[in-house]
Design an enzyme around this catalytic site. Structure first.
Site, mmCIF file in Angstrom:
data_model
loop_
_atom_site.group_PDB
_atom_site.id
_atom_site.type_symbol
_atom_site.label_atom_id
_atom_site.label_comp_id
_atom_site.label_asym_id
_atom_site.label_seq_id
_atom_site.Cartn_x
_atom_site.Cartn_y
_atom_site.Cartn_z
ATOM 1 N NE ARG A 59 5.088 1.446 -3.149
ATOM 2 C CZ ARG A 59 4.220 2.542 -2.823
ATOM 3 N NH1 ARG A 59 3.182 2.484 -2.448
ATOM 4 N NH2 ARG A 59 5.006 3.545 -2.847
ATOM 5 C CB ILE A 85 2.053 5.801 -5.905
ATOM 6 C CG1 ILE A 85 1.434 4.727 -5.040
ATOM 7 C CG2 ILE A 85 3.628 5.604 -6.065
ATOM 8 C CD1 ILE A 85 1.838 3.185 -5.756
ATOM 9 C CB SER A 86 0.377 7.405 -0.462
ATOM 10 O OG SER A 86 -0.466 8.367 -0.978
ATOM 11 C CD GLN A 87 6.023 7.075 4.078
ATOM 12 O OE1 GLN A 87 5.355 8.138 4.537
ATOM 13 N NE2 GLN A 87 7.138 6.912 4.796
ATOM 14 N N PRO A 88 4.173 3.615 1.058
ATOM 15 C CG PRO A 88 5.559 1.766 0.579
ATOM 16 C CD PRO A 88 5.771 3.366 0.692
#
Ligand code: SAH
Length: 235
Positions: A59, A85-88
């Site tokens: 990531r 970028i979205s939260q994992p």
């Protein structure tokens, strides 16, 4: 004296080379392991292909250098041009729900950093991804190439129209919030295909929806409240 010094120096150089190589190989593996167990498995994601992909994809190589330190934090991060970028956990949740894997053809709307596309590709799926901001389309294609996911097909366009040349898709994942589900995307889903999409106003909390196509009908289910950047339209 000299006979002793030379082997010592050689040993030291060899050790230095080995430790540098192992550091490069490490590539923040432990941070990813913790991210998966503490943020993703802990919240109920169980699909083995999704978890393996989340452990494999670096990531930190998809975020701007200034954000690298925070790459494995439990939150979204800025990637420039007002996008994130979205939260994992959200990436893992959306991945699990569309059941990617070898033999599946998946369309993503909103390449952004390229991370979600890499996760889908890591499950063995064939991935098509569209990004509307040219600079992000370019940097994400570069990140995908450099991390070994260059097989992801990318293009710069308004994803509202989908990518009809490669339709129909087993699944479509939309990573920007739309006020409604774009009809061309439903048209490009296979029968029994799945679409996950955040629906709602960009100014409020939106609803993550799972849409399934069944012949001429679609069924939908509300999954959870979410907050995504707005779905843009080309002028
Ligand atoms: N999936 C991305 C998330 C990026 S945020 C990732 O893993 O990083 C959402 C992205 O959708 C932004 O980059 C934004 O520019 C893009 N986007 C918004 N509207 C779009 C549209 N109509 N077509 C294609 N991309 C769009």
């Amino acid at each position: 004296m000299q006979r002793c010094l030379l082997p010592c120096i050689a040993c030291f150089v060899l050790l230095l080379m080995l430790s540098t190589a192992s550091l490069a190989r490490d590539d923040r593996v432990r941070e990813r392991q913790s991210m998966v167990s503490e943020q993703i498995v802990a919240r109920g994601v169980r699909d083995t292909a999704t978890l393996a992909a989340m452990r494999a994809v670096p990531r930190h190589r998809f975020v701007p250098l200034a954000q690298s330190l925070f790459a494995y934090d439990d939150r979204p991060l800025p990637i420039g041009y007002g996008q994130t970028i979205s939260q994992p956990f959200i990436v893992a949740y959306m991945t699990e729900i569309i059941e990617p894997g070898p033999g599946k053809k998946i369309l993503e709307i909103g390449t952004g950093s390229g991370y979600q596309a890499a996760i889908l590709a890591a499950t063995g799926a064939v991935v098509y991804s569209i990004e509307i901001i040219p600079e992000l389309a370019e940097s994400s294609a570069k990140a995908l190439e450099e991390t070994g996911y260059g097989e992801v097909h990318t293009k710069t366009a308004d994803g509202y129209h989908g990518w009809p040349e490669h339709a129909p898709y087993d699944a479509i994942i939309v990573t920007a919030a739309s006020e409604f589900i774009p009809p061309p995307l439903i048209a490009q889903l296979k029968d029994a295909g799945l679409m996950v999409i955040p629906v709602g106003s960009p100014f409020f909390v939106q609803t993550l929806m799972l849409v399934q196509k069944r012949g001429d009908q679609t069924t939908s289910a509300n999954l959870m409240p979410v907050r995504f950047v707005p779905f843009r339209r080309a002028e």
